[in-house]
Design an enzyme around this catalytic site. Structure first.
Site, PDB file in Angstrom:
ATOM      1  CE  LYS A   1      -2.845   0.289   3.490  1.00 25.67           C
ATOM      2  NZ  LYS A   1      -1.521   0.121   2.792  1.00 25.67           N
TER       3      LYS A   1
ATOM      4  CG  ASP B   1      -0.271  -7.624   1.181  1.00 29.04           C
ATOM      5  OD1 ASP B   1       0.477  -8.508   2.044  1.00 29.04           O
ATOM      6  OD2 ASP B   1      -0.226  -6.630   1.364  1.00 29.04           O
TER       7      ASP B   1
HETATM    8  N1  GDD Z   1      12.812  -2.614   5.815  1.00 32.49           N
HETATM    9  C1  GDD Z   1      11.758  -1.952   5.919  1.00 32.49           C
HETATM   10  N2  GDD Z   1      11.464  -0.952   6.852  1.00 32.49           N
HETATM   11  N3  GDD Z   1      10.552  -2.499   5.391  1.00 32.49           N
HETATM   12  C2  GDD Z   1       9.308  -1.961   5.827  1.00 32.49           C
HETATM   13  C3  GDD Z   1       9.188  -0.968   6.759  1.00 32.49           C
HETATM   14  C4  GDD Z   1      10.268  -0.470   7.260  1.00 32.49           C
HETATM   15  O1  GDD Z   1      10.321   0.542   8.146  1.00 32.49           O
HETATM   16  N4  GDD Z   1       7.946  -0.815   6.634  1.00 32.49           N
HETATM   17  C5  GDD Z   1       7.130  -1.756   5.784  1.00 32.49           C
HETATM   18  N5  GDD Z   1       8.070  -2.412   5.299  1.00 32.49           N
HETATM   19  C6  GDD Z   1       7.799  -3.716   4.291  1.00 32.49           C
HETATM   20  C7  GDD Z   1       6.692  -4.658   4.805  1.00 32.49           C
HETATM   21  O2  GDD Z   1       7.302  -5.800   5.503  1.00 32.49           O
HETATM   22  C8  GDD Z   1       6.206  -5.090   3.351  1.00 32.49           C
HETATM   23  O3  GDD Z   1       6.860  -6.192   3.137  1.00 32.49           O
HETATM   24  C9  GDD Z   1       6.275  -3.955   2.618  1.00 32.49           C
HETATM   25  O4  GDD Z   1       7.304  -3.045   3.132  1.00 32.49           O
HETATM   26  C10 GDD Z   1       5.022  -3.154   2.580  1.00 32.49           C
HETATM   27  O5  GDD Z   1       4.294  -2.789   3.761  1.00 32.49           O
HETATM   28  P1  GDD Z   1       3.069  -3.205   4.308  1.00 32.49           P
HETATM   29  O6  GDD Z   1       2.754  -2.901   5.903  1.00 32.49           O
HETATM   30  O7  GDD Z   1       3.033  -4.790   3.945  1.00 32.49           O
HETATM   31  O8  GDD Z   1       1.993  -2.338   3.347  1.00 32.49           O
HETATM   32  P2  GDD Z   1       0.672  -2.573   2.634  1.00 32.49           P
HETATM   33  O9  GDD Z   1       0.598  -4.158   2.509  1.00 32.49           O
HETATM   34  O10 GDD Z   1      -0.192  -2.177   3.973  1.00 32.49           O
HETATM   35  O11 GDD Z   1       0.740  -1.536   1.654  1.00 32.49           O
HETATM   36  C11 GDD Z   1       1.631  -1.795   0.575  1.00 32.49           C
HETATM   37  O12 GDD Z   1       1.527  -3.005  -0.225  1.00 32.49           O
HETATM   38  C12 GDD Z   1       0.398  -2.934  -1.008  1.00 32.49           C
HETATM   39  C13 GDD Z   1       0.525  -4.179  -1.988  1.00 32.49           C
HETATM   40  O13 GDD Z   1       0.388  -5.252  -1.090  1.00 32.49           O
HETATM   41  C14 GDD Z   1       1.608  -0.448  -0.355  1.00 32.49           C
HETATM   42  O14 GDD Z   1       2.731  -0.548  -1.116  1.00 32.49           O
HETATM   43  C15 GDD Z   1       0.278  -0.427  -1.287  1.00 32.49           C
HETATM   44  O15 GDD Z   1       0.323   0.741  -2.060  1.00 32.49           O
HETATM   45  C16 GDD Z   1       0.131  -1.718  -1.813  1.00 32.49           C
HETATM   46  O16 GDD Z   1      -0.873  -1.878  -2.842  1.00 32.49           O
HETATM   47 MG    MG Z   2       1.516  -5.812   2.702  1.00 34.43          MG
END
Ligand code: GDD
Ligand code: MG
Length: 362
Positions: free
Chosen positions: A158, A217
């Site tokens: 981020k 996403d």
């Molecule tokens: N089991 C579990 N427990 N899963 C989790 C937890 C947790 O505490 N927290 C988040 N997740 C899962 C979410 O459900 C999602 O599927 C994934 O981990 C990523 O979390 P997001 O909250 O969606 O993150 P983001 O979209 O802001 O960022 C992530 O994804 C991007 C790509 O879509 C990061 O990995 C970024 O680096 C990446 O670019």
């Molecule tokens: Mg995500």
């Protein structure tokens, strides 16, 4: 090969939508998100998937059981959210310790071949290889700086606007060697993106493999609607065999109307619309580029465009829902109300007056 799906809670934007289902059961083109993830992994040569769940796990177990798409399914349940790193460590005993495994964020939809990522990983012999993809705005993601050999030199989760190393971002699909688990602290919530990847990058053990083609996403409503449209287009055409559609109504491709859906006279549905089971749509309605969850009722002459309508929501007559607005489960929108510019209505709320700017009704 084994894979872990991070099947955590809702991203912030879609969270208000549903209180009754885990995010991975969110329908995309009338099929739960988890099915699309499992199909991608099954096609990618995976044989066992571990679902790392922290929220409404039972619903997921009930829906999936122990096998689907030729995959064995295992569950690793967290008492409390452990982030994106903690769940991997927790699932250690379910993994095979002498071979790499795949990790997939549970909200990613893509059509790329995971086998290529695995081949690249084996060729480079790093500890971790991330699929990376180019996007216009990296600030919502993990941005990387990559050299010509594929080394990731820097990983910034981020990044502040203007400070991203590049427009290449972490696509949320990785191949990890078991040694990576040693980089994850033993307890509590750990962000693999903030606490592990930057260290691996510094040590020269992190690689990035660029993917081309479809990647989304779905945690953001715009992407969710895009993913829905994309997967509808894969099915090609209009699917409505099990719906009851008035002869004077028009269905535009691609669209998918599930079992028990009814559409009244002169309504126009599509393109890019999926309507889940038992939704009742009145006469003279216009619905495009939207997702309607099961059991919703859409009154006569109502217009829905670029919006998401939750389970069992009721929209009365002459309602207009537009521009990324999101109506939570069981919410009710009264006659003649217009909601536009990304208005979010939380579950079970009633709205009697128009709202024309971005706001959340709690
Ligand atoms: N089991 C579990 N427990 N899963 C989790 C937890 C947790 O505490 N927290 C988040 N997740 C899962 C979410 O459900 C999602 O599927 C994934 O981990 C990523 O979390 P997001 O909250 O969606 O993150 P983001 O979209 O802001 O960022 C992530 O994804 C991007 C790509 O879509 C990061 O990995 C970024 O680096 C990446 O670019
Ligand atoms: Mg995500």
């Amino acid at each position: 090969m084994k894979a872990i799906i991070l099947a955590g809670g809702f991203g912030t934007r879609l969270r208000p939508l549903s209180c009754t289902r885990p995010k991975m059961l969110l329908p995309v083109a009338n099929q739960p998100l988890v099915d699309w993830c499992l199909k991608t992994l099954s096609n990618g040569g995976v044989d066992t998937v571990i679902l790392a769940v922290n929220y409404m796990a039972e619903a997921l177990v009930r829906y999936l059981g122990t096998t689907k798409y030729d995959l064995g399914l295992l569950y690793s349940r967290e008492q409390r959210p452990m982030g994106t790193g903690g769940p991997l460590k927790k699932a250690k005993d379910l993994l095979t310790m002498n071979e790499p495994f795949i990790v997939m964020n549970g909200d990613v939809i893509t059509d790329f071949d995971i086998k290529r990522l695995v081949d690249f990983h084996k060729e480079k012999k790093g500890l971790a290889t991330l699929a990376v993809v180019e996007v216009a705005d990296p600030s919502r993601f993990g941005s990387v700086e990559r050299d010509y050999e594929g080394h990731i030199l820097r990983f910034v989760e981020k990044p502040e606007p203007g400070k991203a190393p590049s427009n290449l971002i972490n696509a949320g699909i990785y191949v990890l060697e078991p040694e990576v688990l040693n980089y994850i602290p033993n307890s509590g919530k750990v962000s693999i993106e903030r606490e592990v990847f930057p260290i691996l990058a510094k040590e020269g053990k992190l690689y990035g493999y660029e993917i081309h083609g479809q990647w989304m996403d779905v945690g953001v409503s715009g992407d969710y609607l895009r993913a829905n449209a994309l997967l509808l287009a894969r099915n090609d055409g209009v699917r409505s065999e099990k719906a009851k559609v008035d002869a004077s109504a028009m269905l535009l491709s691609p669209s998918d109307l599930a079992e028990g859906v009814e559409v009244g006279a002169e309504s126009v549905i599509g393109p890019n619309v999926s309507v889940a089971e038992n939704v009742l749509i009145g006469k003279g309605c216009r619905i495009e580029n939207s997702v309607i969850f099961s059991g919703a009722t859409i009154g006569d002459y109502t217009n829905i465009k670029n919006a998401i309508i939750g389970e069992n929501a009721i929209l009365h007559k002459w309602v207009k829902i537009e521009s990324g607005s999101l109506i939570g489960d069981y919410a009710e929108i009264e006659d003649g109300v217009t909601l536009t510019e990304g208005v979010t209505v939380c579950p079970s709320k009633t709205v009697g007056e128009s709202i024309l700017n971005q706001r959340q009704v709690m």
